[in-house]
Design a protein around this motif. Structure first.
Motif, PDB file in Angstrom:
ATOM      1  N   ALA A 172       8.041  71.305  50.420  1.00  0.00           N
ATOM      2  CA  ALA A 172       9.405  71.294  50.571  1.00  0.00           C
ATOM      3  C   ALA A 172      10.772  72.756  49.922  1.00  0.00           C
ATOM      4  CB  ALA A 172       9.636  70.088  50.271  1.00  0.00           C
ATOM      5  N   TYR A 173      11.372  72.371  51.148  1.00  0.00           N
ATOM      6  CA  TYR A 173      12.594  72.843  49.872  1.00  0.00           C
ATOM      7  C   TYR A 173      13.934  72.334  49.207  1.00  0.00           C
ATOM      8  CZ  TYR A 173      16.693  75.975  49.612  1.00  0.00           C
ATOM      9  OH  TYR A 173      17.403  76.685  49.203  1.00  0.00           O
ATOM     10  N   ASN A 174      14.277  72.463  48.537  1.00  0.00           N
ATOM     11  CA  ASN A 174      15.004  72.255  47.065  1.00  0.00           C
ATOM     12  C   ASN A 174      15.749  73.491  46.676  1.00  0.00           C
ATOM     13  OD1 ASN A 174      13.230  69.631  46.639  1.00  0.00           O
ATOM     14  ND2 ASN A 174      11.154  70.875  46.081  1.00  0.00           N
ATOM     15  N   TYR A 175      16.503  73.189  47.151  1.00  0.00           N
ATOM     16  CA  TYR A 175      17.888  74.216  46.491  1.00  0.00           C
ATOM     17  C   TYR A 175      17.871  74.367  45.105  1.00  0.00           C
ATOM     18  CZ  TYR A 175      22.683  76.022  45.817  1.00  0.00           C
ATOM     19  OH  TYR A 175      23.838  76.526  45.490  1.00  0.00           O
ATOM     20  N   LYS A 176      18.525  75.552  44.839  1.00  0.00           N
ATOM     21  CA  LYS A 176      18.568  76.034  43.188  1.00  0.00           C
ATOM     22  C   LYS A 176      19.440  77.516  43.471  1.00  0.00           C
ATOM     23  CE  LYS A 176      14.054  74.571  41.200  1.00  0.00           C
ATOM     24  NZ  LYS A 176      12.750  75.582  40.499  1.00  0.00           N
ATOM     25  N   GLU A 230      12.843  64.629  60.409  1.00  0.00           N
ATOM     26  CA  GLU A 230      12.949  64.300  59.134  1.00  0.00           C
ATOM     27  C   GLU A 230      13.096  65.872  58.731  1.00  0.00           C
ATOM     28  OE1 GLU A 230       9.221  63.149  58.721  1.00  0.00           O
ATOM     29  OE2 GLU A 230       9.329  60.892  59.414  1.00  0.00           O
ATOM     30  N   LEU A 231      13.201  66.903  58.425  1.00  0.00           N
ATOM     31  CA  LEU A 231      13.279  68.993  57.778  1.00  0.00           C
ATOM     32  C   LEU A 231      14.791  68.459  57.491  1.00  0.00           C
ATOM     33  CD1 LEU A 231      12.076  71.055  56.728  1.00  0.00           C
ATOM     34  CD2 LEU A 231      12.304  71.501  59.226  1.00  0.00           C
ATOM     35  N   TYR A 232      15.023  68.632  59.004  1.00  0.00           N
ATOM     36  CA  TYR A 232      16.641  68.503  58.140  1.00  0.00           C
ATOM     37  C   TYR A 232      17.838  67.395  57.551  1.00  0.00           C
ATOM     38  CZ  TYR A 232      17.591  72.443  61.466  1.00  0.00           C
ATOM     39  OH  TYR A 232      17.876  73.714  61.800  1.00  0.00           O
ATOM     40  N   GLN A 233      17.235  66.261  57.713  1.00  0.00           N
ATOM     41  CA  GLN A 233      17.630  64.981  56.692  1.00  0.00           C
ATOM     42  C   GLN A 233      17.592  64.829  55.559  1.00  0.00           C
ATOM     43  OE1 GLN A 233      16.559  61.293  59.139  1.00  0.00           O
ATOM     44  NE2 GLN A 233      18.347  61.871  60.878  1.00  0.00           N
ATOM     45  N   GLY A 290      20.071  68.848  55.198  1.00  0.00           N
ATOM     46  CA  GLY A 290      21.750  68.116  54.776  1.00  0.00           C
ATOM     47  C   GLY A 290      21.446  68.161  53.422  1.00  0.00           C
ATOM     48  N   PRO A 291      20.779  67.752  52.652  1.00  0.00           N
ATOM     49  CA  PRO A 291      20.982  67.378  50.996  1.00  0.00           C
ATOM     50  C   PRO A 291      21.134  69.196  50.390  1.00  0.00           C
ATOM     51  CG  PRO A 291      19.273  66.071  51.262  1.00  0.00           C
ATOM     52  CD  PRO A 291      19.479  66.270  52.695  1.00  0.00           C
ATOM     53  N   ALA A 292      20.389  70.295  50.808  1.00  0.00           N
ATOM     54  CA  ALA A 292      20.979  71.205  50.203  1.00  0.00           C
ATOM     55  C   ALA A 292      22.036  71.706  50.605  1.00  0.00           C
ATOM     56  CB  ALA A 292      19.535  72.349  50.795  1.00  0.00           C
ATOM     57  N   VAL A 341      23.102  67.887  60.700  1.00  0.00           N
ATOM     58  CA  VAL A 341      23.003  66.419  60.196  1.00  0.00           C
ATOM     59  C   VAL A 341      24.373  66.840  59.093  1.00  0.00           C
ATOM     60  CG1 VAL A 341      21.348  67.520  58.748  1.00  0.00           C
ATOM     61  CG2 VAL A 341      21.283  65.101  58.217  1.00  0.00           C
ATOM     62  N   GLY A 342      24.983  65.631  58.773  1.00  0.00           N
ATOM     63  CA  GLY A 342      26.071  66.075  57.298  1.00  0.00           C
ATOM     64  C   GLY A 342      27.344  66.133  57.770  1.00  0.00           C
TER      65      GLY A 342
END
Length: 559
Positions: A453-457, A504-507, A511-513, A557-558
């Motif tokens: 999973a990608y998590n923005y930092k 699911e990947l984009y949502q 999207g959150p990132a 998305v978004g």
């Protein structure tokens, strides 16, 4: 393996369109089509030629009619005799090669007129003095060690497999001649300044005549800063181009420009973002290798190039990352007119890197041997070719970013390369190290994330953050596969499962990132390529695994 365009290729005159849309003149002749060829182990002129090859398709391709691999130590020979058109009489004759992989020597009527190293960039020669009684017998000798010689080679491998593809060699872009007067325009440099509402135009001239640009009905002595106040800005949604012509004595060329500005700036919340024309603009991109099953590096037709760009646009992408390959100039022209941002990679080179240099992590790229860059001459060659690529593509409005190195492949002195490219081109952003081995330079923290999973930092250095590769989800479409091998970073048996997986990947991740500060992303990839079945389209471009309208809804998305 055929594409939908294979059967319609005119083998007597393939890819007949004028190859240089931003420096177009009327007096030209395409030399694509049948040439004689030979492959041998001697660097001496062959006594006999073996048969016919269709230029500009490499001998390894089915469209060339040869279907034979050029091996290390072998020479590929081309020959064609032409009569110079009568209307070219009294003018200088320039012979052009769009690209020849890898080392090329060229003769006209036994007079050597050119020698060139590098498989991705054009070269030319004034052959006027070598022409005899209006006849040109053109002979080309090519050698190509692919990934053994340390030259730029992109994703070509002598032993392809996994994420590496079939090696190709020889002429793979259009060959043509053009007739010019004694004083003529050799090149243009076009720089739009969005903030000042001017366009700077200069011309490199051969001879002693001045050059003038005619823009919006007015004539300007070059170089000139020309006011274009009030013109429409270029965006992917409104790809407005403005044509103009340049005159130099008896010479006349046609070109175009667009008004746009690429930058990294802080948004209203202080987050560094990609900006287009002074406003935040998310680069929603897809990776494109530029490979074709029937032509390898060479698209079977101009329509095929347009199809890929148009499909990417229909799928909702506003950007294509052109991956470790330089396309013919017509490809960029289509991106210009259709409205598609481009992140342009420099093709990688060097010898095979040590295992530690191709694993995730951060290493100093001054460790030349570890990165396969121990050869000083190869480093100098790459540096020169990088500068040449930037200058070659400088005028293309669509190019928003230069990508200098990818995942440590042949990487060296990336921070210095950033400085060099920035000195040549101050109008675009630069990703100095895409994916791995960030040297702390450039405009971006550039990450590749697969299988997790990608998590923005946010970047500690204050640079914008881009996810320059992710996804790679695979789905195998029977009867549309190149081999029995199957590379995909996550595999789905049914098309509906692939669609749900990408959504699911984009949502859940992209999207959150985006909300947190992600400035751009690149989904892997537009089409399958050989063993890789992780494309949104099949390798033959006959099946879209996810319908364009559904893909467009998913990736935006978004918004």
């Amino acid at each position: 393996m055929n594409t939908v365009w294979t059967e319609n290729v005119d083998l007597k005159n393939p890819l007949p369109e004028y190859p240089r849309p931003q420096l177009a003149r009327n007096g030209w002749l395409s030399l694509n089509g049948p040439w004689e060829y030979a492959i041998n182990n001697s660097n001496k002129f062959p006594k006999e030629f073996e048969g016919e090859i269709i230029v500009p398709f490499s001998p390894e391709t089915q469209l060339s009619g040869v279907n034979r691999t050029l091996k290390s130590g072998e020479y590929l020979w081309y020959r064609r005799e032409i009569a110079v058109p009568a209307e070219f009489s009294g003018k200088r004759i320039i012979l052009h090669f769009g690209a020849v992989d890898q080392i090329a020597d060229v003769w006209v009527n036994s007079v050597q007129v050119a020698s060139h190293v590098g498989g991705y960039l054009p070269f030319e020669a004034d052959v006027t003095e070598a022409i005899e009684d209006g006849i040109m017998t053109i002979t080309v000798r090519v050698s190509d060690d692919t990934d053994k010689g340390g030259h730029t080679h992109g994703k070509q491998k002598i032993n392809p497999g996994n994420i590496w593809y079939t090696a190709q060699s020889g002429i793979w872009q259009t060959v043509w001649i053009e007739a010019v007067p004694e004083s003529y325009i050799k090149s243009l440099r076009i720089t739009p300044d969005f903030d000042k509402q001017i366009v700077e135009i200069s011309a490199e001239v051969v001879g002693d005549q001045d050059a003038y640009a005619e823009v919006f009905g007015e004539s300007f002595l070059l170089p000139a800063e020309i006011s274009v106040e009030g013109v429409e800005a270029w965006t992917p949604e409104n790809p407005k181009l403005y044509g103009f012509r340049v005159l130099c004595g008896e010479d006349e060329v046609h070109s175009y420009f667009a008004m746009r500005k690429f930058s990294v700036e802080n948004d209203e919340n202080g987050t560094p973002r990609l900006f287009l024309n002074g406003k935040p603009y998310f680069h929603n991109g897809v990776l494109d290798q530029g490979y074709w099953p029937d032509g390898l590096y060479t698209a079977p037709s101009d329509e095929a190039m347009v199809y890929d760009i148009s499909m990417a646009k229909a799928m909702g992408f506003n950007m294509i990352r052109k991956h470790v390959k330089v396309e013919p100039l017509r490809w960029y022209y289509h991106c210009d007119r259709l409205g598609m941002l481009v992140w342009q990679d420099m093709p990688n080179g060097g010898a095979a890197a040590m295992a530690s240099a191709v694993a995730s992590g951060i290493m100093k790229d001054s460790a030349y041997m570890i990165f396969g860059r121990g050869n000083k001459e190869n480093r100098a060659e790459f540096t020169a070719e990088l500068a040449e690529m930037v200058n070659h593509l400088y005028n293309c409005p669509c190019i928003a970013m230069w990508v200098l190195f990818n995942e440590g492949w042949g990487q060296f002195d990336a921070a210095k390369m950033y400085d060099m490219v920035k000195s040549i081109d101050k109008t675009r952003t630069i990703d100095h190290a895409s994916g791995w081995h960030d040297q702390g330079a450039g405009d971006f923290k550039s990450e590749h994330v697969y299988r997790r999973a990608y998590n923005y930092k946010a970047d500690k250095k204050g640079r914008a953050v881009i996810l320059s590769e992710f996804g790679g989800y695979g789905h195998k479409v029977l009867s549309h596969v190149y081999s029995n091998k199957y590379i995909g970073y996550k595999k789905f048996e049914m098309p509906a499962q692939l669609e749900i997986g990408i959504e699911e990947l984009y949502q859940q991740q992209i999207g959150p990132a985006k909300m947190e500060g992600l400035a751009g992303c690149v989904y892997t990839q537009l089409s399958d390529v050989e063993d890789e079945l992780n494309g949104i389209m099949t390798y033959d471009r006959k099946v879209a695994k996810v319908a364009p309208e559904i893909m467009s809804r998913i990736i935006n998305v978004g918004d």
